[in-house]
Write an enzyme that holds these catalytic residues in place. Structure first.
Site, PDB file in Angstrom:
ATOM      1  N   SER A 206       0.789  -1.223   0.000  1.00  0.00           N
ATOM      2  CA  SER A 206       0.000   0.000   0.000  1.00  0.00           C
ATOM      3  C   SER A 206       0.827   1.282   0.000  1.00  0.00           C
ATOM      4  O   SER A 206       0.311   2.336  -0.335  1.00  0.00           O
ATOM      5  CB  SER A 206      -0.941   0.007   1.198  1.00  0.00           C
ATOM      6  OG  SER A 206      -0.196   0.009   2.393  1.00  0.00           O
ATOM      7  N   HIS A 234      -5.442  -4.703  -0.859  1.00  0.00           N
ATOM      8  CA  HIS A 234      -5.343  -3.634  -1.864  1.00  0.00           C
ATOM      9  C   HIS A 234      -5.424  -4.197  -3.280  1.00  0.00           C
ATOM     10  O   HIS A 234      -4.797  -3.674  -4.199  1.00  0.00           O
ATOM     11  CB  HIS A 234      -4.060  -2.820  -1.654  1.00  0.00           C
ATOM     12  CG  HIS A 234      -4.113  -2.014  -0.402  1.00  0.00           C
ATOM     13  ND1 HIS A 234      -4.780  -0.811  -0.310  1.00  0.00           N
ATOM     14  CD2 HIS A 234      -3.633  -2.281   0.826  1.00  0.00           C
ATOM     15  CE1 HIS A 234      -4.686  -0.346   0.927  1.00  0.00           C
ATOM     16  NE2 HIS A 234      -4.000  -1.222   1.632  1.00  0.00           N
ATOM     17  N   LYS A 265     -12.436  -2.049   2.201  1.00  0.00           N
ATOM     18  CA  LYS A 265     -11.833  -1.132   1.215  1.00  0.00           C
ATOM     19  C   LYS A 265     -12.718  -1.138  -0.039  1.00  0.00           C
ATOM     20  O   LYS A 265     -13.729  -0.434  -0.065  1.00  0.00           O
ATOM     21  CB  LYS A 265     -10.390  -1.549   0.932  1.00  0.00           C
ATOM     22  CG  LYS A 265      -9.505  -1.462   2.197  1.00  0.00           C
ATOM     23  CD  LYS A 265      -8.038  -1.605   1.895  1.00  0.00           C
ATOM     24  CE  LYS A 265      -7.188  -1.936   3.107  1.00  0.00           C
ATOM     25  NZ  LYS A 265      -7.214  -0.933   4.171  1.00  0.00           N
TER      26      LYS A 265
HETATM   27  C1  LIG Z   1      -2.446  -5.050   3.447  1.00  0.00           C
HETATM   28  C2  LIG Z   1      -3.449  -4.909   4.538  1.00  0.00           C
HETATM   29  N1  LIG Z   1      -3.760  -5.982   5.285  1.00  0.00           N
HETATM   30  C3  LIG Z   1      -4.675  -5.898   6.288  1.00  0.00           C
HETATM   31  C4  LIG Z   1      -5.303  -4.711   6.580  1.00  0.00           C
HETATM   32  C5  LIG Z   1      -6.321  -4.665   7.675  1.00  0.00           C
HETATM   33  O1  LIG Z   1      -7.597  -4.644   7.092  1.00  0.00           O
HETATM   34  P1  LIG Z   1      -8.882  -4.284   7.967  1.00  0.00           P
HETATM   35  O2  LIG Z   1      -9.072  -2.811   7.866  1.00  0.00           O
HETATM   36  O3  LIG Z   1      -9.992  -5.080   7.373  1.00  0.00           O
HETATM   37  O4  LIG Z   1      -8.571  -4.714   9.362  1.00  0.00           O
HETATM   38  C6  LIG Z   1      -5.003  -3.570   5.845  1.00  0.00           C
HETATM   39  C7  LIG Z   1      -5.663  -2.269   6.174  1.00  0.00           C
HETATM   40  O5  LIG Z   1      -5.127  -1.220   6.104  1.00  0.00           O
HETATM   41  C8  LIG Z   1      -4.056  -3.666   4.798  1.00  0.00           C
HETATM   42  O6  LIG Z   1      -3.737  -2.591   4.062  1.00  0.00           O
END
Ligand SMILES: Cc1ncc(COP(=O)(O)O)c(C=O)c1O
Length: 419
Positions: A206, A234, A265
């Site tokens: 990200s 993502h 997201k």
């Molecule tokens: C790569 C990645 N994994 C996991 C998460 C966590 O996701 P959640 O918001 O559903 O807890 C995020 C959130 O920013 C993320 O970017």
């Protein structure tokens, strides 16, 4: 009667109350010191308060007029899609506000089961299990699956939730350099002595918008008898020709064993996460994954919204294509103007600036022109690699994209980031 007993007990504890007050004073002192340290290090994160729905056009507390929003993970614009909202309302009406329970006690409704089946179908996997978030899915997976006999090999830039999830498990841990296949191979050779080997990577990272070389990872995994796990937060819903994710984009859907992703997201943007993969793995997670066993069921409205988001994606890939076209428009125009945009083709478009102060001042000046973008600097990204991260959504219009580029050019010239 109860109240009298309570106050008698409370008064008899008064001396301890004084001690606990001094403990609270001590705690306050420690916390103030910590907070001061964060401010002094320049890493304080403040939050802007949005007073409208999430979308390309938002209202922000303290800023007059509408703001063009370029910093949400609302890649497909489904957070405020009318059909998604209606589906959430219907689920709220029919199934209530929540379950007041974890799944295995009395917290499983028919909509939870049908959403799990839909997720598995979407990803072409055997089964799926829902969690309150993808953070929880990552926290639950490794500990439930891996023992001290096993090994996990993780990209050094994996998301914090993968890092934390891996910390919780007792497997042997290997960290390979970011996207470095020679290093991964060396670590796989070292890990041959263990029972299971699991390679863990983000599908799309990200901060840079760069994509894991899944074809190479899967080839190495097959060569060294390893399993592949990908976090698709993502990527789900928009990468690949039909939005299935990085594995579809790179043609390795049948070689990635486990996928974790988020509903928070692209898939409606509310909250929730999941694991999808082999049936027995999902069954084991229902028995062992602690965030699943010990946390409340996903609220019906959230389930309704995510389920509709998946329906929309399975019906047509117009939204996915629209996002891809707008991403291309932004990247091409920004590069033509002289900016360097990291990554390739991903709607995360990091405008690389290098200097932390420059990134922060330019982001402030963009907001003055009605464009909401965020500057990232050390320690979130490496020193000297400060950037402004722009995120494109399918619901940005071409005019929105062009306005953003124009503002970047103006602000870039003002700060001498452009000639
Ligand atoms: C790569 C990645 N994994 C996991 C998460 C966590 O996701 P959640 O918001 O559903 O807890 C995020 C959130 O920013 C993320 O970017």
């Amino acid at each position: 009667m109860w109240a009298v007993g309570f106050w008698r007990a409370a008064l008899s504890r008064a001396p301890c109350g004084c001690r606990s007050q001094s403990a609270v004073a001590q705690l306050r002192g420690i916390l103030e010191g910590e907070l001061e340290g964060i401010r002094a290090a320049g890493t304080w994160k403040s939050e802007r308060i949005i007073t409208s729905r999430q979308g390309p056009h938002i209202h922000v507390d303290g800023v007059s007029g509408g703001i063009l929003n370029f910093c949400a993970n609302n890649y497909l614009g489904l957070s405020s899609h009318p059909e998604v909202i209606q589906a959430g309302l219907r689920a709220l009406e029919e199934f209530g506000a929540g379950l007041s329970s974890v799944r295995f006690i009395c917290g499983t409704q028919s909509i939870h089961k049908s959403l799990e089946a839909k997720i598995a179908r979407f990803h072409q996997r055997e089964d799926a299990i829902l969690y309150p978030s993808c953070f929880d899915a990552n926290a639950g997976l490794f500990e439930a699956l891996l023992t001290p006999e096993d090994a996990v090999l993780s990209d050094e830039l994996n998301h914090a939730s993968i890092i934390d999830g891996i910390r919780l498990c007792k497997a042997h841990k290997y960290r390979y350099s970011h996207l470095d296949m020679a290093d991964l191979e060396a670590k796989l050779q070292e890990a041959q002595k263990h029972r299971l080997r699991l390679v863990a990577t983000d599908g799309a990272f990200s901060m840079d918008g760069d994509i894991a070389p899944l074809q190479d990872i899967c080839r190495l995994a097959s060569q060294y008898g390893a399993l592949v796990f990908v976090d698709e937060c993502h990527a789900t819903g928009f990468l690949g020709p039909t939005g299935r994710g990085t594995d579809e984009l790179l043609g390795v859907m049948d070689q990635v064993t486990i996928v974790n992703s988020t509903l928070g997201k692209a898939l409606g943007g509310a909250s929730g996460g999941y694991t999808t993969g082999p049936g027995p793995l999902v069954s084991l997670l229902r028995q062992r994954a602690r965030p699943y066993l010990f946390s409340n069921s996903l609220p019906p409205a959230v389930v309704g919204c995510a389920s509709k988001a998946l329906d929309l994606l399975m019906e047509s890939n117009t939204i996915v294509q629209s996002m891809a076209a707008k991403t291309q428009r932004f990247r091409t125009k920004m590069e033509a103007a002289g900016f360097t945009i990291s990554g390739a083709s991903h709607p995360i478009c990091p405008v690389m600036l290098g200097d932390a102060r420059l990134a922060s001042c330019m982001a402030d000046d963009m907001l003055k022109r009605g464009i909401f973008v965020i500057g990232f600097s050390y320690p979130v990204v490496p020193k000297g690699k400060a950037r402004i991260r722009v995120q494109i959504s399918a619901v940005h219009s071409e005019e929105d994209i062009d306005r953003c580029v124009e503002a970047f050019v103006e602000v870039g010239r003002l700060h001498k980031a452009l000639p």
